[in-house]
Scaffold this motif. Sequence first.
Motif, PDB file in Angstrom:
ATOM      1  N   ASP A 236      -7.021  35.282 -35.594  1.00 51.40           N
ATOM      2  CA  ASP A 236      -7.797  34.811 -34.441  1.00 51.40           C
ATOM      3  C   ASP A 236      -8.787  35.868 -33.960  1.00 51.40           C
ATOM      4  O   ASP A 236      -9.279  35.800 -32.840  1.00 51.40           O
ATOM      5  CB  ASP A 236      -6.872  34.384 -33.298  1.00 51.40           C
ATOM      6  CG  ASP A 236      -5.983  35.508 -32.797  1.00 51.40           C
ATOM      7  OD1 ASP A 236      -6.001  36.610 -33.404  1.00 51.40           O
ATOM      8  OD2 ASP A 236      -5.256  35.306 -31.806  1.00 51.40           O
TER       9      ASP A 236
ATOM     10  N   GLU B 139     -20.196  27.934 -22.937  1.00 52.98           N
ATOM     11  CA  GLU B 139     -19.201  26.872 -23.110  1.00 52.98           C
ATOM     12  C   GLU B 139     -19.715  25.546 -22.558  1.00 52.98           C
ATOM     13  O   GLU B 139     -19.565  24.495 -23.192  1.00 52.98           O
ATOM     14  CB  GLU B 139     -17.900  27.250 -22.406  1.00 52.98           C
ATOM     15  CG  GLU B 139     -16.825  26.180 -22.545  1.00 52.98           C
ATOM     16  CD  GLU B 139     -15.531  26.525 -21.831  1.00 52.98           C
ATOM     17  OE1 GLU B 139     -14.573  25.730 -21.926  1.00 52.98           O
ATOM     18  OE2 GLU B 139     -15.469  27.581 -21.160  1.00 52.98           O
TER      19      GLU B 139
ATOM     20  N   GLU C  14     -11.773  35.454 -18.926  1.00 55.96           N
ATOM     21  CA  GLU C  14     -11.146  34.353 -18.194  1.00 55.96           C
ATOM     22  C   GLU C  14     -12.156  33.323 -17.696  1.00 55.96           C
ATOM     23  O   GLU C  14     -11.763  32.239 -17.247  1.00 55.96           O
ATOM     24  CB  GLU C  14     -10.357  34.910 -17.011  1.00 55.96           C
ATOM     25  CG  GLU C  14      -9.118  35.684 -17.432  1.00 55.96           C
ATOM     26  CD  GLU C  14      -8.483  36.458 -16.285  1.00 55.96           C
ATOM     27  OE1 GLU C  14      -9.089  36.471 -15.172  1.00 55.96           O
ATOM     28  OE2 GLU C  14      -7.418  37.053 -16.488  1.00 55.96           O
ATOM     29  N   SER C  15     -13.446  33.627 -17.793  1.00 55.62           N
ATOM     30  CA  SER C  15     -14.482  32.709 -17.323  1.00 55.62           C
ATOM     31  C   SER C  15     -14.755  31.576 -18.298  1.00 55.62           C
ATOM     32  O   SER C  15     -15.505  30.644 -17.979  1.00 55.62           O
ATOM     33  CB  SER C  15     -15.786  33.476 -17.061  1.00 55.62           C
ATOM     34  OG  SER C  15     -15.594  34.431 -16.036  1.00 55.62           O
ATOM     35  N   THR C  16     -14.176  31.641 -19.497  1.00 60.37           N
ATOM     36  CA  THR C  16     -14.410  30.622 -20.519  1.00 60.37           C
ATOM     37  C   THR C  16     -13.178  30.481 -21.399  1.00 60.37           C
ATOM     38  O   THR C  16     -12.356  31.402 -21.488  1.00 60.37           O
ATOM     39  CB  THR C  16     -15.619  31.008 -21.402  1.00 60.37           C
ATOM     40  OG1 THR C  16     -15.806  30.032 -22.418  1.00 60.37           O
ATOM     41  CG2 THR C  16     -15.420  32.358 -22.066  1.00 60.37           C
ATOM     42  N   ARG C  17     -13.068  29.329 -22.057  1.00 58.00           N
ATOM     43  CA  ARG C  17     -12.029  29.152 -23.066  1.00 58.00           C
ATOM     44  C   ARG C  17     -12.523  29.505 -24.464  1.00 58.00           C
ATOM     45  O   ARG C  17     -11.752  29.456 -25.419  1.00 58.00           O
ATOM     46  CB  ARG C  17     -11.512  27.709 -23.042  1.00 58.00           C
ATOM     47  CG  ARG C  17     -10.732  27.368 -21.786  1.00 58.00           C
ATOM     48  CD  ARG C  17     -10.057  26.023 -21.912  1.00 58.00           C
ATOM     49  NE  ARG C  17      -9.276  25.709 -20.724  1.00 58.00           N
ATOM     50  CZ  ARG C  17      -8.535  24.614 -20.570  1.00 58.00           C
ATOM     51  NH1 ARG C  17      -8.492  23.710 -21.543  1.00 58.00           N
ATOM     52  NH2 ARG C  17      -7.850  24.414 -19.464  1.00 58.00           N
ATOM     53  N   LEU C  18     -13.807  29.851 -24.577  1.00 62.76           N
ATOM     54  CA  LEU C  18     -14.339  30.235 -25.882  1.00 62.76           C
ATOM     55  C   LEU C  18     -13.865  31.632 -26.271  1.00 62.76           C
ATOM     56  O   LEU C  18     -13.646  32.483 -25.400  1.00 62.76           O
ATOM     57  CB  LEU C  18     -15.867  30.241 -25.853  1.00 62.76           C
ATOM     58  CG  LEU C  18     -16.597  28.942 -25.545  1.00 62.76           C
ATOM     59  CD1 LEU C  18     -18.106  29.171 -25.618  1.00 62.76           C
ATOM     60  CD2 LEU C  18     -16.174  27.838 -26.501  1.00 62.76           C
TER      61      LEU C  18
ATOM     62  N   ARG D 215     -19.712  31.490 -19.474  1.00 64.88           N
ATOM     63  CA  ARG D 215     -19.368  30.131 -19.056  1.00 64.88           C
ATOM     64  C   ARG D 215     -20.503  29.165 -19.389  1.00 64.88           C
ATOM     65  O   ARG D 215     -20.271  28.022 -19.810  1.00 64.88           O
ATOM     66  CB  ARG D 215     -19.048  30.089 -17.565  1.00 64.88           C
ATOM     67  CG  ARG D 215     -18.609  28.712 -17.063  1.00 64.88           C
ATOM     68  CD  ARG D 215     -17.446  28.139 -17.917  1.00 64.88           C
ATOM     69  NE  ARG D 215     -16.980  26.875 -17.402  1.00 64.88           N
ATOM     70  CZ  ARG D 215     -15.874  26.738 -16.646  1.00 64.88           C
ATOM     71  NH1 ARG D 215     -15.159  27.814 -16.327  1.00 64.88           N
ATOM     72  NH2 ARG D 215     -15.513  25.559 -16.216  1.00 64.88           N
TER      73      ARG D 215
END
Length: 264
Positions: free
Chosen positions: A16, A165, A188-192, A162
């Motif tokens: 990952d 995303e 933490e500002s994005t899930r990417l 963000r």
Amino acid sequence: MTVGRDARLARLRTGDRYLMVPMDHGITLGAVRGLKNIESTIDAVTRGGADAVLTQKGIAPRVHPTKNDAGYVVHLNASTTIGPDENDKRLTGTVTEAVRAGADAVSFHINVGSDHEPDQLAQLAEVTADADRLGIPVLAMAYARGPGLDGDEPDALGHAVRLAEEVGADLVKTGYSGDADSFEHVVESTRLPVLIAGGSRGSDRETLEMVRGAVDGGAAGVSMGRSIFQHEDPEAITRAVSAVVHDDQRVETALEKAGLAVEC
């Protein structure tokens, strides 16, 4: 996510984690050190552990014979340091052209907060839509750059990632905030998956300390150009960065294993 996009993303990483070496700087800076004989540099960094390399579409014929089965990303916009405004990145290719060039993914640069943000935002949205139709991943290079902006400030960087995303990117590259704690906010500002840029070249220790801090802050890896391709030994510095990104090594251990001097 489509099966094709997932398969192509897997070609750009180990597990990952991502170690990407962008070498699209020939448009921006010219044929600088490390890019004149780009074939040997690509061979060196991919032997050293780079998961993927990145260039403009026209360099593709020089990439494939020397990339040692690493992934390949084609960058779709650019500017020059001798032009009127380096932040004014203009389109240099399309997703379809990148596919024809054998790319596993495409990338696009946006300067969030600059005067050129509106046009670049609209173009990024078009790129993600085109890429979605073809099952091609998109790396957004999203930087906080504009009047009154501190490009290392965590809130500005968090806004930039963000945005990537929200517009539909699959990966995002941005600047480093300077320490692991503040970079956690960016991640933490994005899930990417968030990758850090290398910026201008520093010492080997400075480079690895930045990578170590970013990984400790939750980064999924690096997309590092000049610090690697302009190094006296691109293969060795890539091995050192790989040791931190892929093997979770300490800075001193990574330097030693790569055969680089352990600077005080």
